[in-house]
Scaffold this active site. Structure first.
Site, PDB file in Angstrom:
ATOM      1  N   ASP A  92     -50.458  -6.946  27.102  1.00  0.00           N
ATOM      2  CA  ASP A  92     -50.225  -6.931  28.484  1.00  0.00           C
ATOM      3  C   ASP A  92     -50.367  -8.268  29.381  1.00  0.00           C
ATOM      4  O   ASP A  92     -50.376  -9.213  28.978  1.00  0.00           O
ATOM      5  CB  ASP A  92     -50.989  -5.727  28.987  1.00  0.00           C
ATOM      6  CG  ASP A  92     -49.890  -4.832  30.122  1.00  0.00           C
ATOM      7  OD1 ASP A  92     -49.614  -3.606  29.697  1.00  0.00           O
ATOM      8  OD2 ASP A  92     -49.932  -5.323  31.330  1.00  0.00           O
ATOM      9  N   HIS A  96     -52.046  -5.146  36.123  1.00  0.00           N
ATOM     10  CA  HIS A  96     -51.002  -3.981  35.295  1.00  0.00           C
ATOM     11  C   HIS A  96     -51.933  -3.807  34.085  1.00  0.00           C
ATOM     12  O   HIS A  96     -52.113  -2.587  33.649  1.00  0.00           O
ATOM     13  CB  HIS A  96     -49.794  -4.652  35.073  1.00  0.00           C
ATOM     14  CG  HIS A  96     -48.823  -3.663  34.361  1.00  0.00           C
ATOM     15  ND1 HIS A  96     -48.743  -3.680  32.906  1.00  0.00           N
ATOM     16  CD2 HIS A  96     -47.875  -3.047  34.587  1.00  0.00           C
ATOM     17  CE1 HIS A  96     -48.018  -2.838  32.770  1.00  0.00           C
ATOM     18  NE2 HIS A  96     -47.103  -2.342  33.640  1.00  0.00           N
ATOM     19  N   ASN A 124     -69.093   7.368  31.901  1.00  0.00           N
ATOM     20  CA  ASN A 124     -70.311   6.734  32.256  1.00  0.00           C
ATOM     21  C   ASN A 124     -71.020   7.184  33.631  1.00  0.00           C
ATOM     22  O   ASN A 124     -71.678   6.631  34.370  1.00  0.00           O
ATOM     23  CB  ASN A 124     -70.206   5.075  32.399  1.00  0.00           C
ATOM     24  CG  ASN A 124     -69.191   4.726  33.211  1.00  0.00           C
ATOM     25  OD1 ASN A 124     -68.475   5.727  33.800  1.00  0.00           O
ATOM     26  ND2 ASN A 124     -68.661   3.314  33.288  1.00  0.00           N
ATOM     27  N   ASN A 168     -38.014   1.775  33.532  1.00  0.00           N
ATOM     28  CA  ASN A 168     -38.136   2.297  34.767  1.00  0.00           C
ATOM     29  C   ASN A 168     -36.653   2.313  35.621  1.00  0.00           C
ATOM     30  O   ASN A 168     -36.536   2.293  36.786  1.00  0.00           O
ATOM     31  CB  ASN A 168     -39.126   1.693  35.858  1.00  0.00           C
ATOM     32  CG  ASN A 168     -40.498   1.787  35.067  1.00  0.00           C
ATOM     33  OD1 ASN A 168     -40.837   2.515  34.587  1.00  0.00           O
ATOM     34  ND2 ASN A 168     -41.476   1.048  35.729  1.00  0.00           N
ATOM     35  N   TYR A 190     -36.601   1.048  19.381  1.00  0.00           N
ATOM     36  CA  TYR A 190     -36.512   0.931  17.812  1.00  0.00           C
ATOM     37  C   TYR A 190     -37.188   1.866  16.967  1.00  0.00           C
ATOM     38  O   TYR A 190     -37.985   2.629  17.537  1.00  0.00           O
ATOM     39  CB  TYR A 190     -37.561  -0.409  17.483  1.00  0.00           C
ATOM     40  CG  TYR A 190     -37.116  -1.830  18.236  1.00  0.00           C
ATOM     41  CD1 TYR A 190     -35.771  -2.200  17.793  1.00  0.00           C
ATOM     42  CD2 TYR A 190     -37.884  -2.472  18.733  1.00  0.00           C
ATOM     43  CE1 TYR A 190     -35.307  -3.562  17.887  1.00  0.00           C
ATOM     44  CE2 TYR A 190     -37.436  -3.745  19.294  1.00  0.00           C
ATOM     45  CZ  TYR A 190     -36.088  -4.273  18.849  1.00  0.00           C
ATOM     46  OH  TYR A 190     -35.731  -5.594  19.097  1.00  0.00           O
ATOM     47  N   SER A 248     -44.875   2.669  32.232  1.00  0.00           N
ATOM     48  CA  SER A 248     -46.036   1.570  31.787  1.00  0.00           C
ATOM     49  C   SER A 248     -47.295   2.674  31.948  1.00  0.00           C
ATOM     50  O   SER A 248     -48.458   2.310  31.219  1.00  0.00           O
ATOM     51  CB  SER A 248     -46.392   0.360  32.654  1.00  0.00           C
ATOM     52  OG  SER A 248     -45.422  -0.714  32.584  1.00  0.00           O
TER      53      SER A 248
END
Length: 309
Positions: free
Chosen positions: A107, A135, A148, A226, A237, A287
């Site tokens: 990314d 992103h 946490n 998108n 694929y 994404s």
């Protein structure tokens, strides 16, 4: 328990003596606790209900035994975003949280100092220099944000994340850089590769890289795109889990690519996750859908490993 306060100035001891004669029986031993100094008593609820007419004669104030709390700040808890709940991560955590499963995020780079991520990032590589955008950090949080007692929690909060930066601050990369990123991920024995990116055209070289990753037993997850139209590559694929985006009602998002290659659906609308600067932000997109599936795959791999122990 009822708490009864008699009017100030009334002879409290005389009232008690009168009540004891009328209320106290052999089976009702010590039905109250008295506070002489302020003309109050505490009495068991059932005793009060049986003899309430005697207490009412004195026009007393009757209160419930309410809960009282100290003014300490309670420790914050991790927020579980709706997408993490939707995919059933909480239920799956009973059998493991993806401990030690290696997930590569190809990314724009990840904010490695974010308090919800820094304990989960175990390595990585930069194929692109310069300023990052958020992103990759957002994608990372969906997968592994830590438990946490702060911020949010990801789908597989004990997985090991690898920051494979292949995109610049504008979210752009090249096919050759993507091939490098995949080669690195294969060589470093990743278990899962998240690819929240795509291109419309088929690439033979990328297809072969995907095939090689499959041969090494790596799970490949990619966002569908998108455009609202056809699924892009690498999601399209064979050997790649192509993920479309849905909203909180389970409906396919209008922007989400669909059709051939979109073999999974996951939350991708108004997704809260980590953002640079120890912040959090909501984003939309396939994404955001893909890392939900990557997190689920990490949980599954972790469960299988635990069974073998």
């Amino acid at each position: 328990m009822k708490i009864i306060s008699f009017q100030r100035g009334m002879p409290f001891h005389e009232i008690l003596t009168d009540l004891q004669k009328k209320v106290m029986t052999k089976t009702e031993r010590l039905p109250w606790r008295c506070y002489d100094d302020w003309s109050c008593l505490c009495i068991k609820e059932n005793i009060y209900e049986q003899h309430c007419e005697h207490f009412r004669r004195y026009e007393a104030m009757v209160e419930e035994n309410v809960t009282v709390s100290v003014h300490a700040q309670t420790e914050n808890e991790d927020e579980i975003p709706w997408g993490v709940r939707y995919v059933g991560a909480e239920r799956l955590w009973r059998k493991g949280r993806g401990e030690g499963v290696k997930v590569a995020v190809i990314d724009t780079g990840i904010s490695r100092n974010h308090f919800d991520l820094k304990g989960r990032i175990k390595g990585g590589v930069n194929f692109v220099r310069g300023k990052q955008n958020g992103h990759g950090t957002h994608v990372a949080g969906i997968i592994v944000a830590e438990m946490n007692q702060r911020g949010i929690v990801g789908v597989s909060p004990e997985a090991h994340l690898y920051d494979v930066r292949a995109f610049d601050h504008e979210g752009k990369s090249s096919l050759s850089t993507i091939l490098q990123a995949l080669q690195w991920s294969i060589a470093n024995q990743m278990d899962v590769i998240n690819m929240s990116f795509g291109m419309p055209q088929y690439s033979e070289a990328l297809a072969r890289a995907v095939e090689k990753a499959n041969e090494h037993g790596i799970v490949l997850v990619a966002s569908a795109g998108n455009s609202g139209g056809e699924v892009e590559y690498p999601a399209r694929y064979k050997g790649v889990m192509g993920v479309s985006a849905i909203d909180q009602s389970g409906k396919l998002a209008s922007f989400s690519a669909r059709g051939k290659g979109a073999n999974m659906k996951a939350p991708g609308v108004e997704i809260l996750s980590t953002w640079p600067g120890n912040q959090f932000k909501k984003l939309n997109g396939t994404s955001m859908a893909a890392p939900h599936v990557s997190g689920l795959m990490a949980l599954e791999i972790g469960r299988k490993r635990n069974k073998k122990k």
